[in-house]
Design a protein around this motif. Structure first.
Motif, short mmCIF file in Angstrom:
data_model
loop_
_atom_site.label_atom_id
_atom_site.label_comp_id
_atom_site.label_asym_id
_atom_site.label_seq_id
_atom_site.Cartn_x
_atom_site.Cartn_y
_atom_site.Cartn_z
N PRO A 158 0.82 -1.22 0.00
CA PRO A 158 0.00 0.00 0.00
C PRO A 158 0.85 1.26 0.00
O PRO A 158 1.88 1.33 0.68
N GLY A 159 0.39 2.24 -0.74
CA GLY A 159 1.09 3.51 -0.79
C GLY A 159 0.94 4.29 0.50
O GLY A 159 1.87 4.93 0.97
N VAL A 160 -0.26 4.24 1.07
CA VAL A 160 -0.53 4.94 2.32
C VAL A 160 -1.05 3.90 3.30
O VAL A 160 -2.20 3.48 3.23
N LEU A 161 -0.20 3.52 4.20
CA LEU A 161 -0.55 2.40 5.09
C LEU A 161 -1.73 2.75 5.99
O LEU A 161 -2.58 1.90 6.26
N SER A 162 -1.79 3.99 6.44
CA SER A 162 -2.86 4.35 7.37
C SER A 162 -4.23 4.20 6.71
O SER A 162 -5.16 3.64 7.32
N VAL A 163 -4.35 4.69 5.49
CA VAL A 163 -5.64 4.57 4.79
C VAL A 163 -5.95 3.11 4.51
O VAL A 163 -7.10 2.67 4.63
N PHE A 164 -4.93 2.37 4.15
CA PHE A 164 -5.10 0.94 3.88
C PHE A 164 -5.67 0.23 5.12
O PHE A 164 -6.65 -0.52 5.03
#
Lengths: 188, 441
Positions: free
Chosen positions: A64-70
């Motif tokens: 994932p590019g943005v782990l938090s959103v993932f």
């Protein structure tokens, strides 16, 4: 705190420290989302643990590019799933239920859009609608209906009054309903 | 459309729409207090400046007002300007006891000092004494002593002569100074400006785009979560299998299409990047839109033949290359890794009097691999005769009950990847292989 890229790399290396690092960095945020939906501490913690497990199973191949959103997206789905499996008659009014009731204002009859059209197309319509909005409104909508934050929390984060947030949400719901009805039969 | 569907659809929004709010956290709330403190400080400074300015202005006026009350009965020899305004009032006592400038009263001819408020020209003839009751400054307005004629206009007032400071009547009088408006305003602005500027800079103005360091909305990859899908959550499978919709992807020179539902056993391998998936519904509503999806290779399967895509965060889907053209049957079986991905349920010999059915998977494959030299060729199967039929199933490709047919004239027919492949071999070899099959069981 470990950087997101390093945490993802731990997942790819099948290093169990990835779970601990994820919990340290994002645990409380994920718990907040789950609690906004479930309004139950134990169930929420269970959903957060399920999130870690799913993340473990998904990486690799996901990077994932943005782990938090993932992670938050997983928590959101898992929590909504759990919410729907519970006995609905005993559910208290969590932020999810309130947000869901708000979205009922966007409901309309099926005959205005083909019955076969479903989530992917609705997602596309909502995405296009949100892209027409200024940043502030977009964030209010996302905060309310994706992250399930309360109006008070959104007002605090956005430096706005609660009444202002409520009014903007109401107007966006009306606009979204009109947008969905309009786009239902028009080639995008 | 139900609210639940809208709520689920919101869950599939792209990352770039979610990033900005995701970066807002509690620290923003603390910044808010600092902004308020800044505004409070600016307001306090403003009040202080106004108070100081007012004190400077009205404090002196007040003192002067005190002297003005005394000036209603001017000291002997004191010269008063006919209109007691701030700008025209003499600031220095007269140099001598005699007034240098006198406005004679129209009646008496004696000097009559008039103190008239600027905004209210006095006309005692029309207003009469009642004006004194309404005017709080009436005590400062001297009563006319007779028939009052027209008053001398202010422009006709003579310039006051600089008074002499050694005059005895002004020995104790406070000297008055003309207020320096320009310098006061400059000071006021200088004190206000830094506070105002700082406050505006710190205030989150409506409509101002918020930028966050490190966030790159256009440079994120899509995420996906291929897990079991709760029935009440996602209806993607129905969506994908709906005949009204088509999904196409261009990769390289190939056109890839979605044929089946979410992958069950196929494993996505290496990500190839974000690519546009074209979605069309052309039968009912003529909808047409594009969505960016993450594309992967599939483990054990050549990317020229098939790829995996993520349409939603939870599932992968296989896309087949419509223009895939294997050179021969060996490369076909290798590209698709058929031995690992496809199970042979059994072999059937339709020509036999009592059709036999065998289900030894390994032995079936061994037999089929004898055809690996067959080349791809178009074929009209309507005039040919099927001698061997092999039933296939695959959880990777998502089909069940498909068949491989061997024809007596040397053709092999595969139903794979959404289309039919014919491979041709020597008819003599076909006969030999048929015999081999029959003898093998």
């Amino acid at each position: 705190m470990m950087q997101d890229e390093a945490i993802v790399e731990l997942y790819w290396q099948r290093d169990e420290r990835a779970i601990n690092e994820t919990e340290m960095k994002y645990g409380k945020y994920l718990l907040k989302i789950a609690e906004n939906i479930l309004l139950n501490r134990e169930d929420s913690q269970e959903c957060v643990n399920d999130t870690y497990l799913k993340a473990w199973n998904l990486m690799p191949p996901n990077r994932p590019g943005v782990l938090s959103v993932f992670l938050k997206r997983i928590t959101r789905f898992v929590s909504i799933d759990k919410f729907r499996r519970r006995n609905t008659s005993r559910q208290k009014a969590s932020e999810y239920t309130i947000a869901l009731e708000e979205l009922r204002e966007c409901e309309y009859a099926e005959d205005s859009m083909d019955a076969h059209v479903d989530q992917m197309y609705v997602t596309e319509c909502i995405r296009r609608y949100l892209n027409t909005l200024p940043m502030e409104k977009k964030n209010i909508f996302v905060g309310r209906y994706f992250y399930m934050d309360s109006v008070k929390d959104i007002a605090g984060k956005m430096h706005l009054s609660e009444s202002n947030v409520k009014v903007q949400l109401y107007r966006m719901r009306q606009d979204l309903k009109a947008y969905l009805m309009k786009e239902g039969g028009i080639e995008l | 459309m139900k609210a639940e569907m809208i709520m689920d659809a919101i869950g599939y929004l792209d990352e770039e729409l979610l990033l900005d709010y995701d970066h807002l956290d509690g620290t923003e709330k603390k910044k808010k207090y600092f902004v308020y403190i800044g505004w409070a400080a600016a307001a306090a400074c403003l009040c202080l400046v106004i108070t100081l300015a007012a004190f400077q202005l009205f404090g002196r006026n007040g003192g002067e007002g005190g002297t003005l009350a005394k000036k209603e009965t001017p000291a002997p020899g004191r010269t008063e300007a006919p209109y007691s305004t701030e700008s025209s009032r003499p600031t220095e006592p007269a140099a001598s006891g005699k007034p240098q400038t006198e406005i004679p009263s129209p009646v008496t001819g004696s000097p009559a000092p008039l103190i008239v408020p600027e905004s209210r020209p006095q006309n005692p003839q029309t207003e009469g004494p009642g004006i004194q009751d309404r005017n709080p400054d009436s005590e400062r307005i001297p009563q006319p002593t007779g028939t009052i004629g027209t008053q001398a206009p202010a422009t006709e007032a003579p310039e006051p002569t600089p008074p002499q400071t050694d005059h005895p009547s002004y020995a104790t009088a406070q000297p008055t100074q003309k207020p320096d408006w320009e310098s006061m305003w400059t000071t006021f602005v200088a004190m206000i400006r830094p506070e105002m500027g700082g406050g505006l800079d710190g205030y989150p103005m409506a409509g101002r785009p918020t930028e966050y360091p490190g966030s790159r909305p256009g440079d994120v990859t899509n995420e996906s979560v291929p897990t079991e899908t709760p029935d009440e959550l996602v209806s993607e499978e129905y969506f994908m299998q709906n005949s009204n919709w088509s999904f196409t992807l261009n990769y390289g020179s190939g056109l890839y299409v979605v044929r089946n539902g979410p992958l069950a056993d196929a494993e996505p391998d290496q990500p190839l990047g974000m690519m546009p998936l074209h979605i069309r519904e052309t039968e009912v509503k003529h909808l047409n839109f594009t969505r960016m999806v993450q594309v992967y290779t599939v483990k054990n399967i050549a990317k020229e033949a098939a790829l995996a895509i993520q349409i939603d965060p939870w599932n992968y889907y296989l896309v087949y290359n419509l223009s895939y053209q294997p050179k021969d049957m060996a490369s076909f079986m290798q590209d698709l890794c058929l031995r690992k991905t496809v199970q042979m349920l059994g072999i059937e010999f339709p020509d036999a009097e009592n059709p036999r059915y065998f289900s030894d998977n390994d032995k079936n494959w061994d037999v089929l691999y004898a055809y690996d030299g067959a080349v791809l060729e178009s074929f009209d199967e309507a005039y040919s005769h099927c001698s061997v039929r092999i039933e296939l199933t695959s959880s990777v490709y998502g089909f069940s009950g498909m068949t491989v047919s061997l024809y007596s004239d040397g053709y092999v027919k595969w139903q794979m990847l959404g289309k039919i492949f014919f491979f041709r071999t020597d008819p003599a070899l076909a006969e030999q292989l048929k015999a081999l099959y029959e003898n093998a069981y």
